[in-house]
Design an enzyme around this catalytic site. Structure first.
Site: not given
Length: 789
Positions: A346, A484
């Protein structure tokens, strides 16, 4: 929302977890959720407090197997302050329906205020007003002011304040089967009249905590300490209409703090020397005023209010105090226990904003990665490669913290977790190093710690690529991309995918930049560094070869997410939306049906399209051309369309990335995604996840969308390059940045006009590039440029 405040009216138990996250107060060293002080942790409330970088590792028995997890620790709760009429029951909104309840987060100067009216029968009631702060100037202090007013009749009120060491990590429902008892050796005591203390340690990491609380009121304070709780009590007589104030001042220290010998002694000394609430509030206000001046965006309307809230939460997690800490970017802030407080990629969405406002914080966050470089090199060696492999989830010491299994709440099954194969996190670290150095001109870091990390990441990619005679290209096999959802081929007996386009293109970028960095380094430093890391003489040449020869798969004229993606089945999108409505977590839906998302062309979030987020259109075209692909605007738009129609947006980052890309690719469609990015946490669009902690990357990314995305701002060693895109809904805004020693360079866009003002200083002029124009703007000068249509 109302300008600089964020307000909630009425008491709604189902919304409490969300409110608590969004009303968290912090200062970069620690933060406390916005829970009501009279309420304890239960299915409605969760009063968590977290100190940056404080983790503990425990092993749990799950389904017959031992599962090890490291968590950011929920610290002793300093908030408790409860009250009741003499002889009555303790008052909470859950046990006594309230006649009025109003909660307000005041962004400037970082206060949480509440006003609650409790009916006491007949015509009597108790009005409770509170102000709370977690001090920004002194990062070890917090304070709570409570004002009680009796209405209609005299009330004898019993008040109890406490420091509670009996807490656990239990804020995330799906983790509750795991051991959450992180604190041990809890002892309590009395330091002085009106002051109590609590000491404890973490069970395995052995971090010590000391808390001290001072209670001040116009009544005698008595102490009644219990096991795990330091308790203070007082009795107040409240005649009708008279306001009585109780102040609670708390100090928190950890054994990780610099310049202390004993956390408890430091906390007791600090709370003893702390001034009263009014003085604390004033210094807190002053610190916030300075921080807002350095960081704020000037954006009108509703979007501006949300952006200010986002910035507030970024700064509470990563403040100037962060520069003195060994911490990374916790994906969910210091606001809750989701993701166990771990550090993911992030920072890729966070550091670009900080680079231009608080570069000392960016540097500290990059140094967190450098301190864990040895662990990253060990991880690469464990795979038989050289260089550095940074973990997908990081915590205290740099080892891979990604869980081996994860729970699907929909099916109730524990499933293998292969997300540790997201090796692209190393490219994110390298990207942030490069952007930080470009924004700051910090050559000491560029040629020092930054270069060491960058070259080791390049070494890993150089050795990860293997030559394929059939394709005549290099390939990177067995990885997972940002999507993902896809972690294996359908029916495969092992996890991982080959030639994820995002992984390969960013690896090529890293290898290209690494060669530039090495060649541009002063020769003595180059020799020193290559000797230190053991760089073989032939490695740089291999970097160049691999950076030009990596395979980027294509199908139907668009970039494939990975090799073989084009052969996957199409999902019945209409059918699944009709059956489930919300299919953001399509992977969980399909697994619960006995199916797998690996069979379908479906993405959780941007994967290939992340390339358009990281790189400007010219830079991306150049990268792909370097890899043998000609990508014109038509081909990119086709790629955008392909994935846009096959993405569920099961991540708060997805709307951000799509809004960023569509602002340039298809402006008319951009705003709906920008709105989703803005509303992701305040509207809890991911269905209950915000109550477990805010999404820091998405919040910071919306700030950077205005700062760099809409302006096309690129920082280069020779100046600032701009290529603004007019988005009708965000057409007027301004901000000030730090760039190469210039403080407060002001940029403002409105009505087709770009204004750049450089404050007076002894620095050199800044070259401002606007498409085909270059204009030097010196200190004390302002340039006004008409934007081309």
């Amino acid at each position: 929302m109302d300008g600089p405040t964020w307000e909630y009216e009425g008491y709604h138990p189902a919304e409490e977890r969300l409110r608590e996250s969004l009303c968290t107060l912090g200062n970069g060293c620690f933060a406390t959720r916005g829970a009501l002080p009279e309420c304890t942790a239960d299915d409605v409330h969760y009063p968590g407090t977290y100190a940056a970088g404080c983790y503990n590792r425990l092993t749990s028995e799950i389904g017959g197997r031992r599962v090890e997890n490291e968590d950011m620790v929920n610290l002793p709760n300093w908030l408790p302050l409860r009250f009741r009429p003499a002889g009555g029951d303790w008052l909470t909104p859950d046990t006594t329906p309230v006649a009025e309840h109003h909660q307000m987060l005041v962004l400037d100067p970082g206060l949480l205020e509440r006003r609650t009216r409790y009916p006491l029968g007949a015509d009597a009631s108790l009005l409770v007003r509170q102000e709370r702060l977690v001090h920004l100037a002194d990062p070890h202090l917090a304070a709570l002011r409570t004002e009680f007013t009796a209405e209609g009749a005299t009330v004898d009120l019993e008040v109890e304040a406490a420091l509670d060491g009996g807490v656990t990590n239990s804020g995330v429902t799906r983790y509750r089967e795991l051991d959450g008892r992180h604190l041990s050796h809890v002892t309590v005591g009395t330091a002085a009249p009106g002051t109590v203390w609590l000491r404890c340690r973490t069970r395995t990491s052995d971090i010590g905590f000391g808390l001290a609380a001072r209670l001040t009121a116009a009544a005698p304070v008595t102490h009644a300490n219990e096991a795990h709780r330091a308790v203070q009590r007082l009795m107040l007589r409240l005649p009708p209409g008279r306001r009585v104030t109780v102040d609670k001042t708390v100090a928190l220290h950890t054994s990780r703090d610099p310049a202390i010998s004993d956390p408890l002694r430091a906390a007791v000394d600090r709370v003893g020397a702390a001034p009263g609430f009014e003085a604390l509030r004033e210094t807190h206000r002053s610190a916030w005023e300075q921080l807002w001046r350095r960081t704020a965006l000037d954006v009108p309307g509703e979007a501006g209010s949300i952006l200010r809230l986002h910035l507030f939460h970024v700064l509470q997690t990563l403040s100037p105090h962060t520069a003195d800490l060994d911490v990374g970017v916790p994906a969910r802030g210091l606001h809750g226990e989701a993701y166990r407080g771990h550090v993911f990629w992030d920072e890729l969405f966070v550091l670009p904003y900080l680079d231009l406002h608080l570069p000392e914080v960016s540097r500290a966050l990059l140094r967190y990665r450098h301190r864990r470089l040895d662990a990253a090199c060990r991880a690469a060696r464990d795979l038989g490669r050289c260089g550095a492999l940074y973990p997908w989830q990081s915590g205290s010491d740099g080892r891979e913290e990604t869980q081996q299994v994860h729970l699907n709440p929909r099916s109730g099954r524990w499933l293998p977790d292969h997300s540790r194969l997201q090796h692209h996190v190393g490219s994110a670290v390298a990207y942030n190093i490069w952007r930080y150095c470009e924004a700051t001109g910090d050559n000491e870091f560029r040629h020092g710690e930054g270069a060491e990390m960058f070259l080791q990441i390049a070494r890993f990619w150089g050795r990860s690529a293997s030559w394929d005679d059939h394709l005549g290209r290099y390939r990177i096999r067995g990885v997972v991309g940002p999507d993902e959802y896809h972690d294996a081929y359908p029916g495969a007996d092992r996890p991982g995918l080959d030639d994820n386009a995002y992984t390969n293109v960013t690896a090529a970028w890293v290898l290209t930049r690494a060669r530039e960095l090495l060649d541009g380094m002063p020769e003595p430093r180059r020799r020193e560094l290559t000797e230190h890391i053991g760089l073989d003489a032939d490695e740089p040449a291999r970097w160049t070869e691999v950076s030009r020869g990596l395979h980027v798969p294509v199908h139907d004229g668009v970039i494939s997410q990975f090799d073989g993606y084009g052969d996957l089945a199409e999902l019945d999108w209409d059918g699944y939306r009709a059956r489930y409505h919300d299919i953001r977590r399509l992977d969980r839906i399909l697994e619960a049906e006995g199916d797998t998302v690996n069979r379908y062309k479906a993405s959780k979030q941007a994967d290939v399209l992340m390339l358009g987020y990281l790189f400007s259109p010219p830079e991306l075209r150049g990268l792909l051309q370097q890899l043998g692909h000609h990508l014109d605007e038509r081909g990119w738009l086709a790629t955008v369309d392909h994935y846009l129609h096959r993405t569920t947006h099961g991540s708060t980052l997805s709307g951000l990335v799509h809004g960023w890309i569509l602002a340039r690719a298809r402006r008319a469609d951009a705003w709906s995604f920008v709105q989703e990015a803005l509303r992701g946490d305040i509207a809890d669009l991911q269905g209950g996840t915000t109550g477990e902690g805010i999404h820091l990357g998405a919040m910071a990314g919306t700030l950077d969308l205005v700062q760099r995305g809409l302006t096309g701002l690129e920082t280069r060693g020779h100046g600032l390059c701009l290529d603004p895109v007019p988005l009708p809904e965000l057409s007027s805004y301004g901000f000030a940045i730090r760039y190469h020693g210039h403080w407060g360079v002001r940029l403002r866009l409105r009505s087709g006009l770009l204004e750049i003002a450089v404050p007076e200083s002894d620095q050199s002029p800044i070259d401002i590039s606007l498409r085909d124009r270059v204009i030097p703007v010196g200190p004390g000068e302002t340039a006004r440029l008409v934007l081309p249509d």
